[in-house]
Every structure is written in structure tokens, then in C-alpha cells.
Design a protein around this motif. Sequence first.
Motif, PDB file in Angstrom:
ATOM      1  N   SER A   6       1.174  -1.143  -0.205  1.00  0.00           N
ATOM      2  CA  SER A   6       0.419  -0.586   0.278  1.00  0.00           C
ATOM      3  C   SER A   6       0.822   1.195   0.376  1.00  0.00           C
ATOM      4  CB  SER A   6      -1.047   0.045   1.487  1.00  0.00           C
ATOM      5  OG  SER A   6       0.028   0.395   2.585  1.00  0.00           O
ATOM      6  N   ASP A   7       0.385   2.714  -0.047  1.00  0.00           N
ATOM      7  CA  ASP A   7       1.305   3.681  -0.958  1.00  0.00           C
ATOM      8  C   ASP A   7       1.532   3.816   1.078  1.00  0.00           C
ATOM      9  OD1 ASP A   7      -1.254   5.594  -2.264  1.00  0.00           O
ATOM     10  OD2 ASP A   7      -0.098   3.408  -2.974  1.00  0.00           O
ATOM     11  N   LEU A   8       1.078   3.355   2.286  1.00  0.00           N
ATOM     12  CA  LEU A   8       1.501   3.823   3.121  1.00  0.00           C
ATOM     13  C   LEU A   8       2.829   3.029   3.719  1.00  0.00           C
ATOM     14  CD1 LEU A   8       1.106   5.423   6.607  1.00  0.00           C
ATOM     15  CD2 LEU A   8      -0.710   3.591   7.089  1.00  0.00           C
ATOM     16  N   ALA A  67     -11.548   8.188  -7.503  1.00  0.00           N
ATOM     17  CA  ALA A  67     -10.060   8.279  -7.368  1.00  0.00           C
ATOM     18  C   ALA A  67      -9.442   9.221  -7.731  1.00  0.00           C
ATOM     19  CB  ALA A  67     -10.001   6.647  -7.663  1.00  0.00           C
ATOM     20  N   GLY A  68      -9.628   9.423  -9.223  1.00  0.00           N
ATOM     21  CA  GLY A  68      -8.039  10.619  -9.750  1.00  0.00           C
ATOM     22  C   GLY A  68      -7.437   9.519 -10.147  1.00  0.00           C
ATOM     23  N   GLU A  69      -6.593  10.492 -11.669  1.00  0.00           N
ATOM     24  CA  GLU A  69      -5.714  10.141 -12.508  1.00  0.00           C
ATOM     25  C   GLU A  69      -4.391  10.069 -12.110  1.00  0.00           C
ATOM     26  OE1 GLU A  69      -9.324   9.300 -13.005  1.00  0.00           O
ATOM     27  OE2 GLU A  69      -7.758   8.200 -13.851  1.00  0.00           O
ATOM     28  N   LYS A  71      -1.829  12.589 -11.234  1.00  0.00           N
ATOM     29  CA  LYS A  71      -1.660  14.227 -11.057  1.00  0.00           C
ATOM     30  C   LYS A  71      -0.508  14.546  -9.846  1.00  0.00           C
ATOM     31  CE  LYS A  71      -5.232  16.867 -10.523  1.00  0.00           C
ATOM     32  NZ  LYS A  71      -6.095  15.876 -10.675  1.00  0.00           N
ATOM     33  N   SER A  72      -0.569  13.929  -8.472  1.00  0.00           N
ATOM     34  CA  SER A  72      -0.319  14.579  -8.083  1.00  0.00           C
ATOM     35  C   SER A  72       0.966  13.263  -7.739  1.00  0.00           C
ATOM     36  CB  SER A  72      -0.489  13.352  -5.820  1.00  0.00           C
ATOM     37  OG  SER A  72      -1.896  14.986  -6.029  1.00  0.00           O
ATOM     38  N   THR A  73       0.337  11.544  -8.307  1.00  0.00           N
ATOM     39  CA  THR A  73       1.855  10.600  -8.443  1.00  0.00           C
ATOM     40  C   THR A  73       2.671  11.456  -9.689  1.00  0.00           C
ATOM     41  OG1 THR A  73      -0.355   8.978  -7.749  1.00  0.00           O
ATOM     42  CG2 THR A  73       1.998   8.302  -8.692  1.00  0.00           C
ATOM     43  N   ILE A 331      -6.278   4.694 -18.997  1.00  0.00           N
ATOM     44  CA  ILE A 331      -7.318   4.143 -19.220  1.00  0.00           C
ATOM     45  C   ILE A 331      -7.941   4.024 -18.927  1.00  0.00           C
ATOM     46  CG2 ILE A 331      -7.566   1.716 -20.335  1.00  0.00           C
ATOM     47  CD1 ILE A 331      -5.055   3.315 -22.016  1.00  0.00           C
ATOM     48  N   ARG A 332      -8.097   4.023 -17.321  1.00  0.00           N
ATOM     49  CA  ARG A 332      -9.761   3.405 -16.895  1.00  0.00           C
ATOM     50  C   ARG A 332     -10.228   5.104 -17.255  1.00  0.00           C
ATOM     51  NH1 ARG A 332      -8.174   4.292 -10.360  1.00  0.00           N
ATOM     52  NH2 ARG A 332      -7.065   6.132 -10.534  1.00  0.00           N
ATOM     53  N   ALA A 333      -9.975   5.895 -16.930  1.00  0.00           N
ATOM     54  CA  ALA A 333     -10.628   7.470 -17.051  1.00  0.00           C
ATOM     55  C   ALA A 333     -10.859   7.870 -18.161  1.00  0.00           C
ATOM     56  CB  ALA A 333      -9.812   8.699 -16.699  1.00  0.00           C
ATOM     57  N   ASN A 379      -1.025   7.515 -17.492  1.00  0.00           N
ATOM     58  CA  ASN A 379      -0.126   7.498 -16.279  1.00  0.00           C
ATOM     59  C   ASN A 379      -0.218   5.546 -16.457  1.00  0.00           C
ATOM     60  OD1 ASN A 379       0.052   6.702 -13.813  1.00  0.00           O
ATOM     61  ND2 ASN A 379      -1.833   7.621 -13.295  1.00  0.00           N
ATOM     62  N   ARG A 380       0.196   4.501 -16.656  1.00  0.00           N
ATOM     63  CA  ARG A 380      -0.036   3.384 -16.661  1.00  0.00           C
ATOM     64  C   ARG A 380      -0.526   2.486 -15.020  1.00  0.00           C
ATOM     65  NH1 ARG A 380       3.212  -1.055 -19.975  1.00  0.00           N
ATOM     66  NH2 ARG A 380       2.183  -2.837 -20.188  1.00  0.00           N
ATOM     67  N   PHE A 381      -1.518   2.060 -15.386  1.00  0.00           N
ATOM     68  CA  PHE A 381      -2.931   1.165 -14.219  1.00  0.00           C
ATOM     69  C   PHE A 381      -1.235  -0.240 -15.166  1.00  0.00           C
ATOM     70  CE2 PHE A 381      -4.574   3.497 -10.955  1.00  0.00           C
ATOM     71  CZ  PHE A 381      -4.212   4.847 -12.364  1.00  0.00           C
ATOM     72  N   VAL A 408       5.611   5.507 -13.300  1.00  0.00           N
ATOM     73  CA  VAL A 408       6.057   6.656 -11.490  1.00  0.00           C
ATOM     74  C   VAL A 408       5.207   5.647 -10.807  1.00  0.00           C
ATOM     75  CG1 VAL A 408       6.509   8.498 -12.623  1.00  0.00           C
ATOM     76  CG2 VAL A 408       4.612   8.821 -11.558  1.00  0.00           C
ATOM     77  N   TRP A 409       4.407   5.243 -10.482  1.00  0.00           N
ATOM     78  CA  TRP A 409       3.522   4.550  -9.537  1.00  0.00           C
ATOM     79  C   TRP A 409       3.867   3.510  -9.109  1.00  0.00           C
ATOM     80  CZ3 TRP A 409       0.948   0.158  -8.772  1.00  0.00           C
ATOM     81  CH2 TRP A 409       0.339  -0.217  -7.671  1.00  0.00           C
ATOM     82  N   GLU A 410       4.329   2.327 -10.467  1.00  0.00           N
ATOM     83  CA  GLU A 410       5.027   1.811 -10.005  1.00  0.00           C
ATOM     84  C   GLU A 410       6.893   1.698  -9.534  1.00  0.00           C
ATOM     85  OE1 GLU A 410       4.493  -1.371 -12.462  1.00  0.00           O
ATOM     86  OE2 GLU A 410       4.599  -3.134 -11.493  1.00  0.00           O
TER      87      GLU A 410
HETATM   88  N1  LIG Z   1       0.053   4.356 -12.068  1.00  0.00           N
HETATM   89  C1  LIG Z   1      -0.711   4.159 -11.153  1.00  0.00           C
HETATM   90  N2  LIG Z   1      -1.718   2.970 -10.383  1.00  0.00           N
HETATM   91  C2  LIG Z   1      -2.081   2.883  -9.357  1.00  0.00           C
HETATM   92  N3  LIG Z   1      -2.647   3.745  -8.345  1.00  0.00           N
HETATM   93  C3  LIG Z   1      -2.183   4.618  -9.272  1.00  0.00           C
HETATM   94  C4  LIG Z   1      -1.624   5.194 -10.236  1.00  0.00           C
HETATM   95  N4  LIG Z   1      -1.780   6.372  -9.820  1.00  0.00           N
HETATM   96  C5  LIG Z   1      -1.827   6.519  -9.157  1.00  0.00           C
HETATM   97  N5  LIG Z   1      -2.289   5.902  -8.749  1.00  0.00           N
HETATM   98  C6  LIG Z   1      -3.490   5.933  -6.923  1.00  0.00           C
HETATM   99  O1  LIG Z   1      -4.361   6.708  -7.415  1.00  0.00           O
HETATM  100  C7  LIG Z   1      -5.014   7.780  -6.778  1.00  0.00           C
HETATM  101  C8  LIG Z   1      -5.150   8.827  -7.215  1.00  0.00           C
HETATM  102  O2  LIG Z   1      -4.259   9.062  -7.841  1.00  0.00           O
HETATM  103  P1  LIG Z   1      -3.357  11.266  -7.367  1.00  0.00           P
HETATM  104  O3  LIG Z   1      -2.219  11.369  -7.935  1.00  0.00           O
HETATM  105  O4  LIG Z   1      -4.084  10.973  -5.960  1.00  0.00           O
HETATM  106  O5  LIG Z   1      -4.228  11.765  -8.424  1.00  0.00           O
HETATM  107  P2  LIG Z   1      -4.912  12.743  -8.159  1.00  0.00           P
HETATM  108  O6  LIG Z   1      -3.765  14.129  -7.790  1.00  0.00           O
HETATM  109  O7  LIG Z   1      -4.673  13.672  -9.693  1.00  0.00           O
HETATM  110  O8  LIG Z   1      -6.231  13.278  -7.758  1.00  0.00           O
HETATM  111  C9  LIG Z   1      -3.877   7.548  -5.926  1.00  0.00           C
HETATM  112  O9  LIG Z   1      -4.410   6.425  -4.747  1.00  0.00           O
HETATM  113  C10 LIG Z   1      -2.630   6.670  -6.442  1.00  0.00           C
HETATM  114  O10 LIG Z   1      -2.164   5.811  -5.106  1.00  0.00           O
END
Ligand SMILES: Nc1ncnc2c1ncn2[C@@H]1O[C@H](COP(=O)(O)OP(=O)(O)O)[C@@H](O)[C@H]1O
Length: 555
Positions: A6-8, A67-69, A71-73, A331-333, A379-381, A408-410
Motif C-alpha cells: 500500500s502507499d502507507l 479516485a483521481g487519475e 496528477k499528484s503521483t 486508460i480507466r478514465a 499514467n499506466r495502471f 512512476v507509481w510502480e
Molecule cells: N499508475 C497507478 N497505478 C495504481 N494506482 C495509482 C496510479 N497512479 C495513481 N494511483 C493512485 O490513484 C489515486 C489517485 O492518484 P493521485 O495522484 O492522488 O491523483 P490526483 O492527484 O489526480 O487526484 C491514489 O490513490 C494513487 O495512489
Amino acid sequence: LTKYLSDLEIATNAKMQPIMDIAKKAGIPEEAIEQYGRYKAKIDVNQIASTKKGKVVLVTATSPTPAGEGKSTVTVGLADAFQQLKHNVMVALREPSLGPVMGVKGGATGGGYAQVVPMEDINLHFTGDLHAITSANNALAALIDNHIHQGNELNIDPRRIIWKRVLDINDRALRKVTIGLGGPLQGVPREDGFDITVASEIMAVFCLATSVDDLKQRLANIVIGYTYDREPVFVRQLGVEGALTLLLKEAFKPNLVQTLGGTPALIHGGPFANIAHGCNSVIATGTARKLADIVVTEAGFGADLGAEKFMNIKARQSGISPDAVVVVTTIRALKMHGGVSKSELTIENAAAVTTGIANLARHIESVRAFGVEPVIALNRFVADTEAELAVVLTWAKENDVRIALTNVWEQGGKGGIELAEKVLEVLAKEQNFHHLYELSETVEQKITKIVQKVYGGAGIHFTDSAQKQLMQIKKLGWDGLPVCMAKTQYSLTDQPSLLGRPENFTITIREIVPKLGAGFLVCLTGDIMTMPGLPKQPAALKMDVTADGRAEGLF
Ligand SMILES: Nc1ncnc2c1ncn2[C@@H]1O[C@H](COP(=O)(O)OP(=O)(O)O)[C@@H](O)[C@H]1O
Ligand SMILES: O=COP(=O)(O)O
């Protein structure tokens, strides 16, 4: 699927550098640093003499899922990638609100191996800034009601007070309240209501002020309501701008932390982009520009919200214009905008991606309307298939838009190298940044330009009450201000369920709220709420503290 930490867990396992080492890396003089423990600090920006103006990379997105796509990540991962390429780079981010943290969306510290840390602190109380903003906002509310109770010298009409109380939690039960009940000793009864703290004008002022003195002037200019003669009442007439500034002066110093890659990050201010202007503070972005050659910053939700407000409000007031824009999409968005239900977004559907790409195309056009060249970060999932990814990569090439598959997430910074290289190509070129409208244009013209050039709609409609508010705003000479659109983040229209790329639609303005301290007019559309509600399954249900005192369930 591989079990991912998890992120945490990732953030907790990370070995952070002492914040003094991060400050040194950022070139912040020791006398400017006020430590909050080993891994956080506030920065006294008056001790930073540099006149450098680093390049600004603004990270925005397509219309998001709940959930957001990313941006912060992507902001964090891209900055770490620049650092791996030996550039002098900093991150400037907004601070998370407890509303989404305890509610639907979760935190705002990135994710996976692209996070700012200590994520637990940042997502909860951090250095107390949001509490300071809440206290200042509610102190003003109490001082207004006390003024009325003590004789109402300013002749304030209790029915026309526009200043609301705030709380940094999603609490629908507080949207409309009645106060002052219980008899003459309990104050003067009136209707009131709560907004979420991040929608407060104090937050907007905090994020747009360029100094403590500017903060005080802006606070003094806030309109809290009107007299029985319909004259505006300003904070300065209550004589409390000094007290409010005193409550905010420590919080006003930006917060220094770090990314998992050791990149310095300033986190400061946290307005939402659907109900406020959605950008971190000018003082943080401005300070980062003095210290770094490249600043990677983000603005909330899609380009129709945070990016539009960055360009038309933050850049106009601060002179901080973007030198490149990254449009994050997933892709999900795109599948969601192609008609796929949220429960089926992990099922392969290249055809839906093809349909949903119209939403991405719209946002690319919007960014170009400001004279800045976008780079798409796909942003690849893990659930994304080659066929789905190929649809977007091919579309970008066929439409002459730079794109980078971003991981970058992975992988952290390593997964953002291609994106960083594409952004550097744009940074090497002169941009022709310009605002969408002149302040001399009418409010109607300003909103119409946003609807047509950013949302892709046809026109606007004012409800009767909004029309009356507009007439009063014109009469008071406030129509020269920029507009801050309060609109759903899910759709380019004011109807959350209208996805994809709707056209020929009208945006209905139901209310206009003058925010003279912030220097803009908030235009509320559709059913947008300034106090969100909690969902059926709030994130809070997953949270706990273990026997040995560790946080659990923070994403
Ligand atoms: N490539 C990814 N694979 C899996 N989870 C991701 C990925 N990118 C972001 N996330 C998760 O998706 C959620 C939204 O990411 P975030 O960066 O907060 O988006 P935003 O800033 O656009 O709202 C977070 O829980 C993050 O950990
Ligand atoms: O204001 C909303 O910001 P996010 O897009 O980061 O959720």
C-alpha cells in the motif's frame, strides 16, 4: 496480480533524509528553516534572497474518475525523474484536506513509489495550516455575530450575511443551520451554514497572497455581507483583519518535505478545484522558482478546472505562468468517458478507449487555447493492456501531441524519464502563454469564453437570483474581477453524468459570490456543493491505530 504494497506501507518503509539535508539540497539558508520534527519544516521565505525564476511545469489531467487519475503521483514522479537527470528541481503541491482523506478520494500525497513523505503526517494534521485557516474563518464568523449581538453598529442585515462557517470534514448535516437560538443571551437567531475549509475565502486569500502584508490587505477586503440598505460590509469595517492575520502568520510559511526520491517539496494551501481555485499557494510556487531551475506543480481535477484557474487567476495575479503543461490521463478514465461503468474499468475494452479519447482531445485543445504546448502523461495502471495503451499512443502520434507512457507509481522517478525528456523538449521552446480573457470584458463574456474555449459548450444561462447578483456586482463595480467557476469535476458540463465530450451545451450559473479578498467572483453551476457529504463507505472505516501506535488504512 502481484501483491502490491500500500502507499502507507511504501511510505513507512522508506528511509527519509533529515529535513535539514533536504533544505541544504534545495539551497535554503539555515536561518530560514523552522523545523517541525526531523522530517518537516516551515520556511521563512523572507530569508531567501535568490531572484532566480525557474521554469514551471503545470500538471493537470483529463476529467477524472472519483479516485483521481494521478496528477499528484505524476507530479512527484516527474520531479524525481528530473532529479535523476541531474536537474535542480522542486515540487510544489497542495496540502490534502481531511474531507477526501476521511471520505471518498483518499489522500493527496501521490502514490506507489511516487509520494511525498511523511505521507501520514501530510494527509492528517501536517503542520496545522488547515486548522489555522478553519480557526481564522470561524473567528470572523463569531466576530460578525458578536457585532450584531452587541448592537449592530454597522447595520448588518442578518439575512444577508454571506460569510459562512467552515469545517475541514465532509458533513452534509452542516450545510444549512440555524444559530443564536435560546433567547436574548444566546445571540441573534439567523440562518447560517458551513462550507468545507478548502472552499473558504480565507484559503483562497492564503493561497494568493504574496506577503503577510498582502495577506492582511486581502483579509480586510473580504465582503462578509450587506447592510439593511444593501451596502457591502467589509472585514476592515469590523476592524479584525489584524487578528485574522495573527491567526494565520505562522501557517503562511510554506512547508518543506521530501519525495521518496529525496526531491525537495513545498506543500502549502489546499483549495479544491471544483469549488475553489484549486492551486497551491503563490508563496510556495514562487519560493520554489527562486530555488530550483524546474518547479513541478499541479492544479486540481481536470484542465477545465484547476488548469483553467491556474492560468486565469493564479498566473494573472502572481505572474507565475506555465512553461509546459502535462496532461495526465489513464486508460480507466478514458474508458469511463467511453461509456464503461465504474465496476468494469479493469476489463479490457480498447473500443471504449477509442470513444473516450474525445475527452482527452478536448483537454488538449483547452491547454493549447492558453498558448502552451501540452505533453500527455499516460499514467499506466497494472490492469492496462497493450491494445488499450496502443489506442492512446497512436492517437497522440496521429494528432501531433507529445506523449509518454508513465510508470512512476510502480518505479518512482525511473518510470518518468521518458516524460521528463518530452517535457524538456517543450521547456526548450518559447511558449506564447496568454489568459483566456481580459479583465475589462464583462462577466458574461469571461464565463462564455471559458465555456466555449475550455469546456467546449455553446453558452451560459443565469438563474433569476444569479442575474440579480450580477446586477448588484456591476453596480458595485466588481465586474472587473476574474471568475472562478464552481463546477462538477466529472463532466465538462454542469451535469456530473454527462461524460465524454458533450457539445452545444449551456452552463447554468445559479449563484455568484464576490470574493474581493481573493480577487475573484465564484460562479456556482448546476448542483455543485461547497460542503461535500460522506459516501456510504467512508475511507474512515478502514482507518485504525495498531497496538504499537502505527497508522493503518491510510491508503
Ligand atoms: N499508475 C497507478 N497505478 C495504481 N494506482 C495509482 C496510479 N497512479 C495513481 N494511483 C493512485 O490513484 C489515486 C489517485 O492518484 P493521485 O495522484 O492522488 O491523483 P490526483 O492527484 O489526480 O487526484 C491514489 O490513490 C494513487 O495512489
Ligand atoms: O481539487 C481537487 O484536486 P485533486 O484533483 O487532486 O483531487
